[in-house]
Design a protein around this motif. Structure first.
Motif, short mmCIF file in Angstrom:
data_model
loop_
_atom_site.label_atom_id
_atom_site.label_comp_id
_atom_site.label_asym_id
_atom_site.label_seq_id
_atom_site.Cartn_x
_atom_site.Cartn_y
_atom_site.Cartn_z
N ALA A 145 -0.57 13.86 -3.19
CA ALA A 145 -0.68 12.71 -2.31
C ALA A 145 -0.99 11.48 -3.14
O ALA A 145 -1.38 11.59 -4.31
N ALA A 146 -0.80 10.31 -2.55
CA ALA A 146 -0.96 9.08 -3.31
C ALA A 146 -1.68 8.02 -2.48
O ALA A 146 -1.80 8.13 -1.26
N ALA A 147 -2.15 7.01 -3.18
CA ALA A 147 -2.74 5.84 -2.55
C ALA A 147 -2.16 4.61 -3.23
O ALA A 147 -2.18 4.50 -4.46
N HIS A 148 -1.63 3.70 -2.43
CA HIS A 148 -1.10 2.44 -2.94
C HIS A 148 -2.17 1.37 -2.73
O HIS A 148 -2.51 1.05 -1.58
N VAL A 149 -2.72 0.87 -3.82
CA VAL A 149 -3.84 -0.06 -3.75
C VAL A 149 -3.39 -1.42 -4.27
O VAL A 149 -2.94 -1.54 -5.41
N VAL A 150 -3.52 -2.44 -3.43
CA VAL A 150 -3.13 -3.80 -3.79
C VAL A 150 -4.36 -4.69 -3.69
O VAL A 150 -4.98 -4.79 -2.62
N ASP A 151 -4.71 -5.31 -4.81
CA ASP A 151 -5.88 -6.20 -4.86
C ASP A 151 -7.12 -5.55 -4.27
O ASP A 151 -7.90 -6.17 -3.54
N GLY A 152 -7.28 -4.26 -4.56
CA GLY A 152 -8.50 -3.56 -4.17
C GLY A 152 -8.53 -2.99 -2.78
O GLY A 152 -9.55 -2.47 -2.35
N SER A 153 -7.40 -3.05 -2.05
CA SER A 153 -7.33 -2.47 -0.71
C SER A 153 -6.21 -1.45 -0.65
O SER A 153 -5.09 -1.73 -1.10
N ALA A 154 -6.50 -0.28 -0.09
CA ALA A 154 -5.52 0.79 -0.01
C ALA A 154 -4.76 0.72 1.31
O ALA A 154 -5.35 0.57 2.38
N SER A 155 -3.44 0.85 1.23
CA SER A 155 -2.61 0.85 2.43
C SER A 155 -2.85 2.12 3.24
O SER A 155 -2.85 3.23 2.69
N VAL A 156 -3.04 1.96 4.53
CA VAL A 156 -3.31 3.08 5.42
C VAL A 156 -2.04 3.56 6.12
O VAL A 156 -1.84 4.76 6.33
N GLY A 157 -1.16 2.63 6.46
CA GLY A 157 0.05 2.97 7.20
C GLY A 157 -0.15 2.81 8.69
O GLY A 157 -1.28 2.70 9.18
N ALA A 158 0.95 2.81 9.42
CA ALA A 158 0.91 2.60 10.86
C ALA A 158 0.23 3.74 11.59
O ALA A 158 -0.33 3.56 12.68
N HIS A 159 0.27 4.96 11.02
CA HIS A 159 -0.26 6.13 11.70
C HIS A 159 -1.31 6.86 10.86
O HIS A 159 -1.60 8.03 11.11
N GLY A 160 -1.85 6.19 9.86
CA GLY A 160 -2.88 6.80 9.03
C GLY A 160 -2.36 7.79 8.01
O GLY A 160 -3.13 8.55 7.44
N ALA A 161 -1.05 7.79 7.78
CA ALA A 161 -0.46 8.80 6.91
C ALA A 161 0.27 8.21 5.71
O ALA A 161 1.17 8.85 5.14
N ALA A 162 -0.10 7.00 5.29
CA ALA A 162 0.53 6.39 4.12
C ALA A 162 0.20 7.20 2.87
O ALA A 162 -0.87 7.79 2.75
#
Length: 313
Positions: A145-162
């Motif tokens: 699994a992965a986490a995409h972090v931009v400027d210190g914030s991780a993307s969650v996605g529309a349904h919590g499954a990013a």
């Protein structure tokens, strides 16, 4: 915030919980480990989480510190906005309002996060991705699994499954994944898949670390499995780079402990797959198994609105 303030942080896994008291500057001042007891059912796990968190808050007070928030990381699908553990195969959670339960029990502001996303948050802000601005954290363990972090914030996605990069299709004719579809990256290149595929090929049980060692020693079956693993990972990461255009990819989890045996051929394979995309820096995670607790604490501090500085390159 004062020097005596701490966040109670829990990283809940299928078998064990890593727990800590973390200062706002990211320094851990106390750690504990507890069994999750998932075999007792989800309700018992919730009770254990709340008991452990309450005990840590009490420990902080006994040491003259002030617990100001609680951060909890769990696996599976997490609705961070509502503070609900939507689904977890490892723990058995189904729509558990864990944040509200924790607030009612401890009276502390509480943040609930996904285990890989909070690990990525910690690596991006405190660890191997620090200063990059755009980071893709990829955890390669039982799954991927992965986490995409931009400027210190991780993307969650529309349904919590990013971040479910493990379910990118890389080999349409490959082995069937746990999700039911054949050929997912996770079915080829997770640590669990490496051991399973080696055993299927040779009839000899081995974990991923043993396969890596045997490949380095030149054993043909292990070399084949390792090369296939690296190629699949490179395909998955190239897709991730095409989607996210990050500055740094941080690899964590059990397979990343192979170090240069994985990173060196993977860098070369990823380089071969780059066309017009900028090649990301590929590095191993730096925080080890502390990342989950640190990330849970960061998530809780963010929810409190504690100012932070994110370095960029």
């Amino acid at each position: 915030m004062s020097d005596g303030d701490v966040v109670v942080a829990l990283d809940v896994g299928g078998t064990g919980m890593k727990c800590a008291l973390v200062r706002p500057d990211g320094r851990t001042v106390h750690t504990e480990r507890h069994p999750t007891g998932s075999d007792r059912g989800p309700a018992a796990v919730v009770d254990t989480i709340l008991e452990v968190a309450e005990g840590l808050a009490g420990k902080a007070c006994a040491d003259g510190r002030t617990p100001v928030a609680l951060g909890v990381a769990v696996p599976g699908v997490v609705d961070e906005g509502r503070g609900v553990a939507v689904w977890s195969a490892n723990i058995g959670f189904r729509d558990v309002p864990l944040r509200d339960l924790a607030v009612a029990r401890l009276g502390l502001p509480t943040a609930l996060g996904h285990d890989v996303r909070v690990g990525g948050l910690a690596e991006a802000r405190l660890g191997a991705g620090r200063g990059a601005g755009h980071v893709l954290f990829v955890a390669i363990g039982t799954g991927i699994a992965a986490a995409h972090v931009v400027d210190g914030s991780a993307s969650v996605g529309a349904h919590g499954a990013a971040g479910e990069i493990g379910h990118i299709l890389v080999r349409p004719d490959g082995p069937r994944c746990g999700c039911g579809r054949p050929g997912c990256l996770e079915a080829i290149a997770s640590a669990a898949a490496v051991g399973r595929r080696y055993a299927e090929l040779t009839g000899v049980p081995a974990d991923a670390a043993e396969v890596a060692e045997r490949a380095a020693a030149g054993e043909p079956a292990a070399v084949r499995i390792w090369q296939e693993t690296v190629a699949a990972l490179a395909d998955g990461l190239a897709t991730g780079q095409a989607l996210f255009d990050v500055a740094t990819i941080v690899l964590g989890g059990g397979l990343a402990q192979a170090g240069a045996r994985l990173l060196d051929p993977l860098r070369a394979a990823l380089h071969e797959r780059m066309t017009f995309h900028r090649e990301p820096r590929l590095v191993a995670a730096a925080l080890g198994d502390e990342a989950g607790c640190l990330g849970a604490a960061l998530l809780a501090l963010d929810a409190l609105g504690v100012p932070r500085t994110v370095e960029k390159q």
